[in-house]
Design an enzyme around this catalytic site. Structure first.
Site, PDB file in Angstrom:
ATOM      1  N   GLY A 200       0.845  -1.189   0.000  1.00  0.00           N
ATOM      2  CA  GLY A 200       0.000   0.000   0.000  1.00  0.00           C
ATOM      3  C   GLY A 200       0.879   1.236   0.000  1.00  0.00           C
ATOM      4  O   GLY A 200       2.108   1.135   0.023  1.00  0.00           O
ATOM      5  N   ASP A 323      -4.130  10.067  15.535  1.00  0.00           N
ATOM      6  CA  ASP A 323      -4.546   9.763  14.150  1.00  0.00           C
ATOM      7  C   ASP A 323      -5.222   8.384  14.095  1.00  0.00           C
ATOM      8  O   ASP A 323      -4.905   7.562  13.234  1.00  0.00           O
ATOM      9  CB  ASP A 323      -3.342   9.835  13.204  1.00  0.00           C
ATOM     10  CG  ASP A 323      -3.754  10.010  11.734  1.00  0.00           C
ATOM     11  OD1 ASP A 323      -4.923  10.372  11.476  1.00  0.00           O
ATOM     12  OD2 ASP A 323      -2.919   9.775  10.847  1.00  0.00           O
ATOM     13  N   ASP A 341       1.070   3.642  13.040  1.00  0.00           N
ATOM     14  CA  ASP A 341       1.192   5.032  12.604  1.00  0.00           C
ATOM     15  C   ASP A 341       1.155   6.033  13.750  1.00  0.00           C
ATOM     16  O   ASP A 341       0.167   6.741  13.964  1.00  0.00           O
ATOM     17  CB  ASP A 341       0.072   5.347  11.597  1.00  0.00           C
ATOM     18  CG  ASP A 341       0.591   6.253  10.502  1.00  0.00           C
ATOM     19  OD1 ASP A 341       1.604   6.923  10.735  1.00  0.00           O
ATOM     20  OD2 ASP A 341       0.004   6.269   9.411  1.00  0.00           O
TER      21      ASP A 341
HETATM   22  N1  LIG Z   1       2.604  -3.814   9.090  1.00  0.00           N
HETATM   23  C1  LIG Z   1       1.869  -3.885   7.975  1.00  0.00           C
HETATM   24  N2  LIG Z   1       1.476  -5.083   7.490  1.00  0.00           N
HETATM   25  C2  LIG Z   1       0.727  -5.168   6.369  1.00  0.00           C
HETATM   26  N3  LIG Z   1       0.340  -4.096   5.645  1.00  0.00           N
HETATM   27  C3  LIG Z   1       0.709  -2.879   6.060  1.00  0.00           C
HETATM   28  C4  LIG Z   1       1.496  -2.704   7.242  1.00  0.00           C
HETATM   29  N4  LIG Z   1       1.702  -1.382   7.413  1.00  0.00           N
HETATM   30  C5  LIG Z   1       1.081  -0.766   6.409  1.00  0.00           C
HETATM   31  N5  LIG Z   1       0.478  -1.646   5.576  1.00  0.00           N
HETATM   32  C6  LIG Z   1      -0.296  -1.340   4.361  1.00  0.00           C
HETATM   33  O1  LIG Z   1       0.257  -0.200   3.742  1.00  0.00           O
HETATM   34  C7  LIG Z   1      -0.751   0.810   3.606  1.00  0.00           C
HETATM   35  C8  LIG Z   1      -0.113   2.176   3.724  1.00  0.00           C
HETATM   36  O2  LIG Z   1       0.303   2.388   5.062  1.00  0.00           O
HETATM   37  P1  LIG Z   1       0.749   3.821   5.596  1.00  0.00           P
HETATM   38  O3  LIG Z   1       0.873   3.730   7.074  1.00  0.00           O
HETATM   39  O4  LIG Z   1       1.930   4.284   4.837  1.00  0.00           O
HETATM   40  O5  LIG Z   1      -0.398   4.759   5.117  1.00  0.00           O
HETATM   41  P2  LIG Z   1      -1.849   5.160   5.647  1.00  0.00           P
HETATM   42  O6  LIG Z   1      -1.924   5.028   7.135  1.00  0.00           O
HETATM   43  O7  LIG Z   1      -2.857   4.416   4.842  1.00  0.00           O
HETATM   44  O8  LIG Z   1      -1.861   6.659   5.198  1.00  0.00           O
HETATM   45  P3  LIG Z   1      -1.314   7.962   5.938  1.00  0.00           P
HETATM   46  O9  LIG Z   1      -0.282   7.545   6.956  1.00  0.00           O
HETATM   47  O10 LIG Z   1      -0.757   8.791   4.855  1.00  0.00           O
HETATM   48  O11 LIG Z   1      -2.515   8.538   6.559  1.00  0.00           O
HETATM   49  C9  LIG Z   1      -1.773   0.490   4.680  1.00  0.00           C
HETATM   50  O12 LIG Z   1      -3.041   0.993   4.355  1.00  0.00           O
HETATM   51  C10 LIG Z   1      -1.736  -1.034   4.695  1.00  0.00           C
HETATM   52  O13 LIG Z   1      -2.546  -1.528   3.669  1.00  0.00           O
END
Ligand SMILES: Nc1ncnc2c1ncn2[C@@H]1O[C@H](COP(=O)(O)OP(=O)(O)OP(=O)(O)O)[C@@H](O)[C@H]1O
Length: 470
Positions: A200, A323, A341
């Protein structure tokens, strides 16, 4: 607030100001009372290209000194410019110590007029900025970086990258025992950042699946925007906060961080891989055989509430996540939720609120009182969690466009719904009306207009757990 928790932006500007004319020497030697040998060692930091103030704050901060103590020492030095930089991190009643400063007038002589005016204007404009973010093109469920950080920072090319001396010391200090991983290991783990491994993407870059040391991991590769030092500073600050929080707060419902990398082209954070994906994605599934069942939805709510009440009450001050949203709740192979996050998290206060200078977060999950008054407390998380409960109950998105120019927030839609609330139940999942009604009912309490009417997360956890037991 402790000195070691000072936000990156303020710390960076303070270091710049105290490094000038070696003002840090007066602070460290005369006021913090470090001996001559320590001061000499700190002088060597200049030779290494590091900020001696940054190292001084590390040393002194480790002794658990607070921002108020630092503010008082700067007051003894009559260093009003430095005091102005950190004024928002101490109670407003101490602001009168800054010579010439009142709430309404600008201080004399110290911060360039141009900077001060900008900062006032941006702070006043923040709620408006939040509304303006609802443009045609953006996804309303994304977090936004309200752009008020830039006027606090005057990054120089030398210090603007993650790899500079003061950043490295901040990163390694925040990471504590979390291991640093060579960048090449991560390149190999993801088959040279193969697109096929992308899980993602978020505001800061892509997340890749990888295998590192025979272990499945998710690697967030932070992508810096060229020639955008403000954005870079926000990224660095949030990465440091994430490292600090995930190092300090470990729990069954918090996403484990395995390591980090700052040696390569991109800074990276390496997490445990969550095979269940994010709750946001799982709620989009419309195949009844693959959808999250009502018992699972309730258990996800309970697990998330458990993680949040832990954060709010752990340690001396507790932590507010800032958040909470379905995209930041990740599910393991058994669909147990893990909160991730932590880039916008802040420590304490547990009972009351902190008035913050910059609003960040994801608008459909943020209460109006916070957007207007900037009072940051555990009740902001409670509100965001209430929106997540509505998502679990209805499978609707936190914000959606009903008409071409109208964005509707799920919170308002459900909270003010005048018909029979059963009409909002996820239609593809039958039965378990009592679970659905509990999610709506507790959700409504969480998203009350007034913060004092919102329950603390420990109570929310108890209420939700009770439903499962009945
Ligand atoms: N530990 C993990 N295991 C599996 N998939 C993950 C993991 N961390 C993140 N992802 C996937 O990656 C995507 C992007 O994560 P990221 O934390 O970068 O962004 P977000 O929280 O969706 O957006 P933002 O932080 O910009 O608000 C998530 O929506 C999830 O699908």
């Amino acid at each position: 607030m402790y000195v070691y928790n000072m936000p990156y932006a303020e710390r960076k500007q303070l270091c710049d100001v105290l490094d000038q004319n070696n003002k840090w020497e007066e602070l460290g030697g005369i006021h913090m009372k470090f001996d001559l040998i320590t001061i000499k060692k700190l002088r060597n930091e200049v030779v290494k290209g590091n900020s001696p103030t940054d190292e001084l704050l590390n040393l002194w901060g480790h002794l658990n000194h607070t921002m108020l103590e630092l503010f008082m020492l700067l007051s003894r030095m009559k260093h009003y410019q430095a005091m102005l930089i950190i004024k928002d991190l101490v109670d407003t009643k101490y602001h009168t110590l800054i010579k010439g400063y009142t709430n309404n007038t600008e201080p004399v002589n110290h911060i360039p007029r141009e900077n001060f005016d900008k900062s006032e204007k941006k702070i006043l404009n923040l709620p408006k900025i939040a509304v303006q973010q609802h443009s045609e093109t953006r996804d309303y469920n994304e977090s936004v970086q309200m752009p008020d950080i830039g006027n606090l920072l005057r990054p120089t090319t030398r210090n603007s990258k993650m790899s500079t001396g003061s950043n490295i010391s901040c990163v390694t200090e925040s990471a504590g025992a979390i291991p640093q991983i060579p960048y090449d290991d991560l390149k190999a783990a993801t088959n040279n950042w193969d697109d096929a491994n992308i899980l993602g993407a978020g505001g800061f870059g892509k997340v890749f699946k990888g295998t590192w040391k025979c272990t499945e991991v998710a690697i967030k590769r932070i992508e810096q925007k060229e020639n955008n030092p403000e954005w870079e500073s926000v990224q660095i600050k949030q990465t440091i906060t994430e490292l600090h929080c995930l190092n300090a707060y470990r729990h069954d419902n918090i996403l484990p961080l395995y390591g980090y990398s700052i040696s390569g082209h991109h800074p990276c954070l390496v997490y445990q891989y969550m095979a269940g994906g994010s709750l946001e994605e799982r709620l989009k599934i419309k195949d009844p055989t693959k959808m999250l069942t009502w018992p699972k939805r309730l258990k996800i709510a309970i697990g998330t509430a458990r993680g949040l009440q832990f954060l709010h009450t752990a340690g001396e001050k507790g932590l507010v996540h800032g958040d909470i949203k379905s995209a930041n709740i990740l599910l393991d192979p058994c669909d147990i939720p893990r909160i991730g996050d932590f880039g916008l998290a802040r420590e304490g206060p547990r009972q009351d609120y902190t008035r913050i200078s910059k609003i960040q977060g994801t608008p459909p999950y943020l209460p109006r009182d916070f957007l207007v008054s900037k009072k940051f407390s555990t009740k902001v998380d409670t509100y965001s969690f209430g929106v997540v409960l509505f998502e679990l109950a209805t499978s609707m998105r936190a914000a959606s466009r009903k008409e071409p120019k109208k964005v509707i927030y799920l919170r308002d839609y459900v909270f003010n719904y005048e018909g029979d609330v059963m009409e909002l139940k996820e239609k593809l999942l039958e039965g378990f009306d009592e679970y659905y009604l509990a999610l709506i009912d507790i959700g409504k309490q969480c998203v009350s207009d007034k913060p004092r009417l919102r329950p603390e997360m420990s109570l929310v956890y108890e209420k939700l757990s009770q439903i499962l037991k009945n």
